[in-house]
Enzyme design. Structure first.
Site, PDB file in Angstrom:
ATOM      1  N   LYS A   1       9.592  -0.643  14.048  1.00 22.17           N
ATOM      2  CA  LYS A   1       9.930  -0.215  12.624  1.00 22.17           C
ATOM      3  C   LYS A   1      11.088   0.884  12.903  1.00 22.17           C
ATOM      4  O   LYS A   1      12.208   0.729  12.445  1.00 22.17           O
ATOM      5  CB  LYS A   1       9.098   0.474  11.798  1.00 22.17           C
ATOM      6  CG  LYS A   1       8.119  -0.862  11.390  1.00 22.17           C
ATOM      7  CD  LYS A   1       7.144  -0.249  10.223  1.00 22.17           C
ATOM      8  CE  LYS A   1       5.754  -0.819   9.964  1.00 22.17           C
ATOM      9  NZ  LYS A   1       4.784  -0.294   9.195  1.00 22.17           N
TER      10      LYS A   1
ATOM     11  N   GLY B   1      -4.982  -1.813   4.827  1.00 25.64           N
ATOM     12  CA  GLY B   1      -4.089  -2.900   4.439  1.00 25.64           C
ATOM     13  C   GLY B   1      -4.838  -4.377   4.850  1.00 25.64           C
ATOM     14  O   GLY B   1      -4.812  -5.195   3.915  1.00 25.64           O
ATOM     15  N   ARG B   2      -5.201  -4.511   6.120  1.00 25.44           N
ATOM     16  CA  ARG B   2      -5.583  -5.952   6.291  1.00 25.44           C
ATOM     17  C   ARG B   2      -7.121  -6.016   6.014  1.00 25.44           C
ATOM     18  O   ARG B   2      -7.735  -7.158   6.150  1.00 25.44           O
ATOM     19  CB  ARG B   2      -5.711  -6.040   8.010  1.00 25.44           C
ATOM     20  CG  ARG B   2      -6.139  -4.929   8.739  1.00 25.44           C
ATOM     21  CD  ARG B   2      -5.740  -5.106  10.153  1.00 25.44           C
ATOM     22  NE  ARG B   2      -6.422  -3.886  10.962  1.00 25.44           N
ATOM     23  CZ  ARG B   2      -5.516  -2.805  10.952  1.00 25.44           C
ATOM     24  NH1 ARG B   2      -4.405  -2.502  10.473  1.00 25.44           N
ATOM     25  NH2 ARG B   2      -6.091  -1.587  11.701  1.00 25.44           N
TER      26      ARG B   2
ATOM     27  N   HIS C   1      -4.102 -32.871  18.200  1.00 20.27           N
ATOM     28  CA  HIS C   1      -2.587 -33.819  18.481  1.00 20.27           C
ATOM     29  C   HIS C   1      -1.550 -32.861  19.084  1.00 20.27           C
ATOM     30  O   HIS C   1      -0.493 -33.330  19.247  1.00 20.27           O
ATOM     31  CB  HIS C   1      -2.207 -34.590  17.519  1.00 20.27           C
ATOM     32  CG  HIS C   1      -3.411 -35.672  17.177  1.00 20.27           C
ATOM     33  ND1 HIS C   1      -3.403 -37.007  17.792  1.00 20.27           N
ATOM     34  CD2 HIS C   1      -4.297 -35.822  16.244  1.00 20.27           C
ATOM     35  CE1 HIS C   1      -4.560 -37.580  17.329  1.00 20.27           C
ATOM     36  NE2 HIS C   1      -5.413 -36.790  16.388  1.00 20.27           N
TER      37      HIS C   1
ATOM     38  N   LYS D   1       0.856  -1.081   0.031  1.00 22.31           N
ATOM     39  CA  LYS D   1      -0.105   0.135   0.047  1.00 22.31           C
ATOM     40  C   LYS D   1       0.928   1.297  -0.038  1.00 22.31           C
ATOM     41  O   LYS D   1       0.543   2.158  -0.784  1.00 22.31           O
ATOM     42  CB  LYS D   1      -0.915   0.026   1.202  1.00 22.31           C
ATOM     43  CG  LYS D   1      -2.039   1.135   1.624  1.00 22.31           C
ATOM     44  CD  LYS D   1      -2.647   0.974   2.651  1.00 22.31           C
ATOM     45  CE  LYS D   1      -3.411   2.129   2.909  1.00 22.31           C
ATOM     46  NZ  LYS D   1      -4.556   2.202   3.779  1.00 22.31           N
TER      47      LYS D   1
ATOM     48  N   GLU E   1      -4.470  -6.575  14.953  1.00 23.89           N
ATOM     49  CA  GLU E   1      -3.825  -5.250  14.515  1.00 23.89           C
ATOM     50  C   GLU E   1      -5.092  -4.349  14.683  1.00 23.89           C
ATOM     51  O   GLU E   1      -4.909  -2.914  14.906  1.00 23.89           O
ATOM     52  CB  GLU E   1      -3.520  -5.455  13.021  1.00 23.89           C
ATOM     53  CG  GLU E   1      -2.532  -4.354  12.808  1.00 23.89           C
ATOM     54  CD  GLU E   1      -1.844  -4.299  11.532  1.00 23.89           C
ATOM     55  OE1 GLU E   1      -0.600  -4.716  11.547  1.00 23.89           O
ATOM     56  OE2 GLU E   1      -2.059  -4.180  10.538  1.00 23.89           O
TER      57      GLU E   1
ATOM     58  N   GLU F   1      10.571  -4.610   4.442  1.00 24.54           N
ATOM     59  CA  GLU F   1      10.740  -6.109   3.892  1.00 24.54           C
ATOM     60  C   GLU F   1      10.200  -6.318   2.631  1.00 24.54           C
ATOM     61  O   GLU F   1      11.181  -6.873   1.526  1.00 24.54           O
ATOM     62  CB  GLU F   1       9.751  -7.025   4.851  1.00 24.54           C
ATOM     63  CG  GLU F   1       9.853  -7.110   6.360  1.00 24.54           C
ATOM     64  CD  GLU F   1       9.254  -5.977   7.264  1.00 24.54           C
ATOM     65  OE1 GLU F   1       8.801  -4.980   6.558  1.00 24.54           O
ATOM     66  OE2 GLU F   1       8.825  -6.615   8.271  1.00 24.54           O
TER      67      GLU F   1
HETATM   68  O1  F6P Z   1       2.549  -3.841   9.996  1.00 21.81           O
HETATM   69  C1  F6P Z   1       2.126  -2.708   9.904  1.00 21.81           C
HETATM   70  C2  F6P Z   1       1.452  -2.595   8.306  1.00 21.81           C
HETATM   71  O2  F6P Z   1       1.333  -1.141   8.068  1.00 21.81           O
HETATM   72  C3  F6P Z   1       0.208  -3.284   8.038  1.00 21.81           C
HETATM   73  O3  F6P Z   1      -0.750  -2.718   8.588  1.00 21.81           O
HETATM   74  C4  F6P Z   1       0.122  -3.756   6.750  1.00 21.81           C
HETATM   75  O4  F6P Z   1      -0.744  -4.426   6.190  1.00 21.81           O
HETATM   76  C5  F6P Z   1       1.493  -4.181   6.431  1.00 21.81           C
HETATM   77  O5  F6P Z   1       2.451  -3.125   7.260  1.00 21.81           O
HETATM   78  C6  F6P Z   1       2.112  -3.905   5.229  1.00 21.81           C
HETATM   79  O6  F6P Z   1       1.978  -2.547   4.397  1.00 21.81           O
HETATM   80  P1  F6P Z   1       2.322  -2.038   3.088  1.00 21.81           P
HETATM   81  O7  F6P Z   1       1.175  -2.895   2.324  1.00 21.81           O
HETATM   82  O8  F6P Z   1       2.126  -0.465   3.078  1.00 21.81           O
HETATM   83  O9  F6P Z   1       3.529  -2.663   2.631  1.00 21.81           O
END
Ligand code: F6P
Length: 539
Positions: free
Chosen positions: A504, A267-268, A384, A205, A353, A211
């Site tokens: 972060k 995002g979620r 199990h 987003k 979240e 990452e």
């Molecule tokens: O972990 C925090 C967060 O902002 C989530 O809410 C989001 O889904 C994720 O990081 C990834 O964010 P982006 O889509 O901006 O890379």
């Protein structure tokens, strides 16, 4: 408004005192038809909430709580695009993404639906080309491997849905998901893949997430190395899903390969936006439409059904009953379907979240509990592993059991066995096994205390005919709205996530230390020691 200040909350506290001595078995004794009376059948879902520590009075009071907290008005406010995400000053309109029945949705003088439709069409045209082999890589070969690079909401939803809908997947395309910045994740997925037939989807987003950007840069390098440094290959093998077009272009992705979405998609809550492109590539545009239609039907149900028979509302209220009156700390999600084994992980983000907050909408620390710890695993595997604790442990853990009457694989009597476990577990958890029952079984006396099951462990059983795109859409939307209802009643902001920021920021401060430079000294002694240990043990 503080929910504990409502009359309903007070009444629920008294009511809890009155019925806390009644077990689930007692409730069944008093109401032998609970299995019928506490079952909702709607939208192809069978929801049995009879195996709970509650009666009709409990439901009445919980609904009163929702009414006093003006839940119906809050639901309307979300659907019409009010800026209910106040800390980020945004609307929350994931429901618009799957609105297949309205002709317009005016928000702040703008109709959102035409742009949503335009992007969906762009996704459809693109995914059809990839799926029928007419979209070609840099050296003229069709795409065979799709790799989604994203994390959190840009990974968990699409990864879970692709896994859940495996039976609907294109037979000649592989779809993988890389999220972790741990290089092992990317390396493992790239191994054995031919770069000239691989398409990378950079899903972010913000297009700034460490990452995802790290994985995207490494993937780009892998591709360019294959093409002997030819940067032009990137245009054919990289596409982006983002709200941040500027950053995407800076990364070198062709503007025509950007699939946009908007800041009012959290995002979620984004898997029905462009973030779901990997899903559409995997299952095709028609199945994707069925998924959206499932979501939309649950959205309508949520918007239009009276609170007492509204599935997301009921499940949310039952969750509040355990969380705030019985002191339950966690909630288990137990799908009896191997294809749904990522569902608990997906719901962890949706729920934790959103509702893992301890400051209310007035900026005050809450005096009551909010979001539960969400966890789980597919049955029968969990039986199990951790069910021992569910049955005989000291913790109260309400659980959702999810199962389907038809399997995608008719294999001997596997499915009857799976479902017999599903039904038996909810029965064992509710009713246990008493000392009296044991005495009829010739058990050595000294073992009796260990073999007693107290029962009285609450579960909701959710059943449907088959795990298909339509039912999956309904299930996901059900949980999304459950989270909304709980967040509203707890008077917290469910649509921001400031709690993930500090980690972060600190990682950004520590990274230069790990890359070299002077030995630490500016952090606390534990942090310094960890940094030094890393430096000293790298080779
Ligand atoms: O972990 C925090 C967060 O902002 C989530 O809410 C989001 O889904 C994720 O990081 C990834 O964010 P982006 O889509 O901006 O890379």
């Amino acid at each position: 408004m503080n929910p504990t200040k409502t009359a309903a909350w007070n009444n629920l506290t008294d009511h809890y005192d009155q019925i806390k001595g009644l077990s689930i078995a007692d409730h069944f004794y008093r109401q032998p038809n609970r299995g019928d009376e506490y079952t909702l059948q709607s939208l192809g879902l069978h929801i049995d909430y009879s195996k709970h520590r509650l009666n009709q009075e409990t439901i009445k009071l919980l609904v009163q709580l929702a009414e006093e907290m003006e839940l119906s008005q809050a639901i309307l406010a979300m659907f019409r695009g009010d800026r209910i995400n106040r800390t980020e000053n945004r609307s929350v309109l994931h429901t618009a993404l799957r609105d297949l029945s309205s002709s317009s949705l005016m928000v702040a003088g703008e109709d959102l639906l035409p742009e949503i439709k335009r992007v969906r069409q762009q996704m459809e045209v693109f995914s059809e080309m990839v799926r029928d082999g007419s979209y070609l890589g840099h050296s003229g070969k069709p795409i065979r491997h799709i790799i989604n690079l994203g994390i959190g909401g840009s990974d968990l939803g699409p990864a879970m849905v692709c896994q859940a809908l495996t039976p609907y997947q294109h037979p000649h395309l592989t779809v993988d998901f890389v999220s972790n910045v741990d290089g092992s994740h990317l390396a493992q997925v790239l191994a054995g893949k031919s770069p000239d037939q691989t398409l990378f989807i950079v899903a972010s987003k913000t297009f700034t997430t460490q990452e995802t950007m790290t994985n995207a840069l490494s993937a780009k390098q892998w591709l360019i190395n294959h093409y002997n440094g030819d940067q032009k290959a990137v245009a054919a093998h990289f596409i982006a899903l983002s709200t941040n077009q500027e950053a995407v272009c800076e990364f070198g992705i062709d503007p025509k390969n950007i699939f946009v979405f908007w800041d009012w998609v959290g995002g979620r809550y984004s898997l029905t936006s462009a973030i779901g492109l990997s899903i559409m590539l995997a299952i095709g545009k028609d199945n994707f439409k069925s998924l959206l239609s499932g979501f939309h039907q649950m959205d309508r149900h949520f918007l239009q059904t009276p609170l007492e028979s509204n599935i997301p509302v009921l499940l949310a209220l039952i969750g509040i009953w355990y969380n705030n009156f019985w002191g339950a700390q966690s909630h288990a999600i137990l799908p009896y379907d191997q294809y749904l084994h990522r569902f608990p992980a997906y719901l962890q983000q949706t729920d934790m979240e959103s509702n893992g907050k301890s400051v209310d909408q007035q900026g005050k620390v809450t005096s009551y509990q909010t979001g539960a710890v969400i966890w789980g695993e597919a049955g029968t595997n969990g039986q199990h592993a951790f069910y021992q604790l569910l049955h005989q442990g000291t913790k109260l853990i309400p659980a959702d059991f999810i199962a389907f009457t038809k399997s995608h694989h008719q294999m001997g009597d596997h499915h009857q066995k799976l479902l017999s476990n599903f039904i038996a577990q909810t029965r064992a958890l509710a009713f246990g096994r008493t000392v009296e029952k044991l005495s009829q079984l010739n058990i050595p006396k000294e073992l009796v205390p260990y073999k007693v099951f107290d029962g009285n462990r609450p579960t909701t059983s959710i059943m449907a005919q088959q795990l298909n795109p339509d039912i999956l859409g309904k299930l996901i939307a059900l949980y999304e709205h459950k989270v909304f209802v709980q967040g509203h009643i707890w008077n917290i902001y469910s649509f921001d996530q400031w709690g993930v920021e500090l980690g972060k920021e600190l990682a950004g401060e520590i990274l230069p230390e790990l890359r070299g430079g002077l030995a630490g000294g500016e952090f606390d002694s534990s942090t310094n020691r960890l940094i030094n240990y890393f430096r000293e043990h790298q080779s």
